[in-house]
Design a protein around this motif. Structure first.
Motif, mmCIF file in Angstrom:
data_model
loop_
_atom_site.group_PDB
_atom_site.id
_atom_site.type_symbol
_atom_site.label_atom_id
_atom_site.label_comp_id
_atom_site.label_asym_id
_atom_site.label_seq_id
_atom_site.Cartn_x
_atom_site.Cartn_y
_atom_site.Cartn_z
ATOM 1 N N PHE A 40 0.859 -1.188 0.000
ATOM 2 C CA PHE A 40 0.000 0.000 0.000
ATOM 3 C C PHE A 40 0.888 1.228 0.000
ATOM 4 C CE2 PHE A 40 -2.604 3.385 1.554
ATOM 5 C CZ PHE A 40 -3.869 3.123 1.025
ATOM 6 N N GLY A 41 0.767 2.040 -1.005
ATOM 7 C CA GLY A 41 1.513 3.306 -1.056
ATOM 8 C C GLY A 41 3.005 3.163 -0.855
ATOM 9 N N GLY A 42 3.614 2.161 -1.488
ATOM 10 C CA GLY A 42 5.065 1.977 -1.380
ATOM 11 C C GLY A 42 5.504 1.200 -0.144
ATOM 12 N N MET A 43 4.569 0.788 0.729
ATOM 13 C CA MET A 43 4.923 -0.004 1.918
ATOM 14 C C MET A 43 5.323 -1.411 1.468
ATOM 15 S SD MET A 43 4.305 1.828 4.747
ATOM 16 C CE MET A 43 4.057 0.644 6.021
ATOM 17 N N THR A 44 6.270 -2.000 2.177
ATOM 18 C CA THR A 44 6.689 -3.365 1.849
ATOM 19 C C THR A 44 5.963 -4.398 2.704
ATOM 20 O OG1 THR A 44 8.500 -3.156 3.415
ATOM 21 C CG2 THR A 44 8.991 -2.680 1.109
ATOM 22 N N GLN A 45 5.407 -3.964 3.832
ATOM 23 C CA GLN A 45 4.683 -4.883 4.711
ATOM 24 C C GLN A 45 3.660 -4.118 5.521
ATOM 25 O OE1 GLN A 45 7.111 -7.414 7.138
ATOM 26 N NE2 GLN A 45 5.373 -8.268 8.213
ATOM 27 N N ASN A 46 2.523 -4.764 5.729
ATOM 28 C CA ASN A 46 1.497 -4.164 6.571
ATOM 29 C C ASN A 46 1.864 -4.376 8.034
ATOM 30 O OD1 ASN A 46 -0.847 -2.905 7.328
ATOM 31 N ND2 ASN A 46 -2.198 -4.580 6.766
ATOM 32 N N GLY A 47 1.533 -3.412 8.883
ATOM 33 C CA GLY A 47 1.767 -3.552 10.321
ATOM 34 C C GLY A 47 3.158 -3.185 10.767
ATOM 35 N N ILE A 48 3.842 -2.341 10.034
ATOM 36 C CA ILE A 48 5.202 -1.935 10.422
ATOM 37 C C ILE A 48 5.139 -1.155 11.736
ATOM 38 C CG2 ILE A 48 7.110 -0.370 9.821
ATOM 39 C CD1 ILE A 48 6.897 -1.400 6.984
ATOM 40 N N ILE A 49 6.084 -1.479 12.635
ATOM 41 C CA ILE A 49 6.127 -0.866 13.972
ATOM 42 C C ILE A 49 7.209 0.212 13.988
ATOM 43 C CG2 ILE A 49 6.575 -1.287 16.423
ATOM 44 C CD1 ILE A 49 5.679 -4.243 15.859
ATOM 45 N N LYS A 50 6.816 1.401 14.446
ATOM 46 C CA LYS A 50 7.781 2.501 14.584
ATOM 47 C C LYS A 50 7.375 3.347 15.784
ATOM 48 C CE LYS A 50 9.994 6.230 12.081
ATOM 49 N NZ LYS A 50 9.984 7.087 10.909
ATOM 50 N N ASP A 51 8.333 3.562 16.689
ATOM 51 C CA ASP A 51 8.099 4.375 17.892
ATOM 52 C C ASP A 51 6.875 3.898 18.682
ATOM 53 O OD1 ASP A 51 10.298 5.983 17.203
ATOM 54 O OD2 ASP A 51 9.032 7.288 15.962
ATOM 55 N N GLY A 52 6.748 2.578 18.833
ATOM 56 C CA GLY A 52 5.661 2.011 19.648
ATOM 57 C C GLY A 52 4.300 1.999 18.988
ATOM 58 N N VAL A 53 4.242 2.297 17.694
ATOM 59 C CA VAL A 53 2.965 2.313 16.966
ATOM 60 C C VAL A 53 3.070 1.391 15.759
ATOM 61 C CG1 VAL A 53 1.316 3.727 15.658
ATOM 62 C CG2 VAL A 53 2.450 4.681 17.678
ATOM 63 N N ALA A 54 2.079 0.485 15.612
ATOM 64 C CA ALA A 54 2.005 -0.389 14.437
ATOM 65 C C ALA A 54 0.945 0.183 13.506
ATOM 66 C CB ALA A 54 1.642 -1.805 14.859
ATOM 67 N N THR A 55 1.352 0.569 12.311
ATOM 68 C CA THR A 55 0.417 1.127 11.332
ATOM 69 C C THR A 55 -0.190 -0.022 10.532
ATOM 70 O OG1 THR A 55 1.711 3.146 11.202
ATOM 71 C CG2 THR A 55 0.136 2.745 9.419
ATOM 72 N N VAL A 56 -1.503 -0.186 10.674
ATOM 73 C CA VAL A 56 -2.202 -1.296 10.027
ATOM 74 C C VAL A 56 -3.140 -0.733 8.963
ATOM 75 C CG1 VAL A 56 -3.845 -3.189 10.388
ATOM 76 C CG2 VAL A 56 -2.034 -2.765 12.070
ATOM 77 N N TYR A 57 -2.924 -1.166 7.732
ATOM 78 C CA TYR A 57 -3.737 -0.704 6.617
ATOM 79 C C TYR A 57 -4.959 -1.599 6.448
ATOM 80 C CZ TYR A 57 -0.085 2.552 5.469
ATOM 81 O OH TYR A 57 0.819 3.596 5.537
ATOM 82 N N VAL A 58 -6.097 -0.953 6.287
ATOM 83 C CA VAL A 58 -7.366 -1.651 6.096
ATOM 84 C C VAL A 58 -8.048 -1.074 4.866
ATOM 85 C CG1 VAL A 58 -7.629 -2.041 8.579
ATOM 86 C CG2 VAL A 58 -8.702 -0.040 7.538
ATOM 87 N N GLU A 59 -9.033 -1.798 4.381
ATOM 88 C CA GLU A 59 -9.832 -1.237 3.293
ATOM 89 C C GLU A 59 -11.304 -1.429 3.612
ATOM 90 O OE1 GLU A 59 -9.787 -4.972 0.129
ATOM 91 O OE2 GLU A 59 -8.411 -3.302 -0.179
ATOM 92 N N ALA A 60 -12.118 -0.485 3.169
ATOM 93 C CA ALA A 60 -13.551 -0.565 3.424
ATOM 94 C C ALA A 60 -14.161 -1.661 2.565
ATOM 95 C CB ALA A 60 -14.210 0.772 3.102
ATOM 96 N N LYS A 61 -15.059 -2.439 3.168
ATOM 97 C CA LYS A 61 -15.762 -3.480 2.414
ATOM 98 C C LYS A 61 -16.892 -2.848 1.652
ATOM 99 C CE LYS A 61 -14.847 -7.396 5.487
ATOM 100 N NZ LYS A 61 -15.456 -8.388 6.372
ATOM 101 N N ASN A 62 -17.147 -3.349 0.435
ATOM 102 C CA ASN A 62 -18.269 -2.825 -0.371
ATOM 103 C C ASN A 62 -19.582 -3.465 0.047
ATOM 104 O OD1 ASN A 62 -16.505 -1.222 -1.769
ATOM 105 N ND2 ASN A 62 -16.110 -2.771 -3.347
#
Length: 195
Positions: A173-195
């Protein structure tokens, strides 16, 4: 019936009673209800660590003379103090061999890995989904050295109301290599809205 004398009847009854009593004693030899005749015999519980080092500890105990097994409760009760951090290979009762030495195999407990808590930040890439009841977890415990959430951890982040789908660990997603990357104690998790 009239051909049986009183003497023969009593003799037969006595033999039957002895057979029942003997069966009870023999049955008792094979389980924990072994009759205690008051007599004891010595045996040795030999605790052996076979994985992750070699330790042998021998503990002499006494058991009822007719016992042919030693219970796991007795084995656990007599474990040496310096083996308290070790696991048993088996939790079954053990047969007492002819030499009276009961071998108990043990191994070192795996040390718990240090962990840390991370805050989960859910995002669609264009907007963050803040707090509320959309997801089950907004905090997660991970390995201390983790740099990203595993697929199993991402799968545990179930969406409560079914509006969103958590992307897989390898979905880009947007140049990310993996979902859920952890940085400074925060894991960024990408989701998508279901249709």
């Amino acid at each position: 019936m009239s051909n049986i004398s009183r003497r023969k009847f009593l003799k037969g009854a006595g033999v039957a009673a002895l057979a029942v009593a003997a069966a009870g004693v023999l049955a008792g030899c094979s389980d924990q209800s072994t009759p205690d005749t008051g007599k004891k015999r010595p045996i040795t519980l030999k605790y052996m660590v076979t994985k992750g080092g070699s330790i042998v500890k021998e503990v002499p105990i006494e058991v009822p003379a007719l016992a042919d097994t030693v219970t796991f409760a007795t084995i656990k009760e007599n474990v040496p103090a310096d083996l308290k951090d070790y696991e048993f290979d088996s939790t079954e009762d053990k047969k007492i061999p002819a030499d009276g030495v009961v071998v108990i195999k043990m191994y070192k407990k795996a040390a718990a890995k240090p962990t840390k808590k991370v805050t989960i930040k859910y995002t669609t890439g264009t907007s963050e989904i803040k707090g509320g009841t959309d997801f089950m977890f907004y905090e997660l415990e991970v390995d201390e050295n983790a740099t990203a959430l595993t697929q199993k951890q991402l799968d545990s982040l179930a969406n409560e109301n079914g509006k969103y789908k958590v992307l897989n660990a390898t979905e880009l997603f947007g140049g990310m290599t993996q979902n859920g990357i952890i940085k400074d104690g925060v894991a960024t998790v990408y989701v998508e809205a279901k249709n």
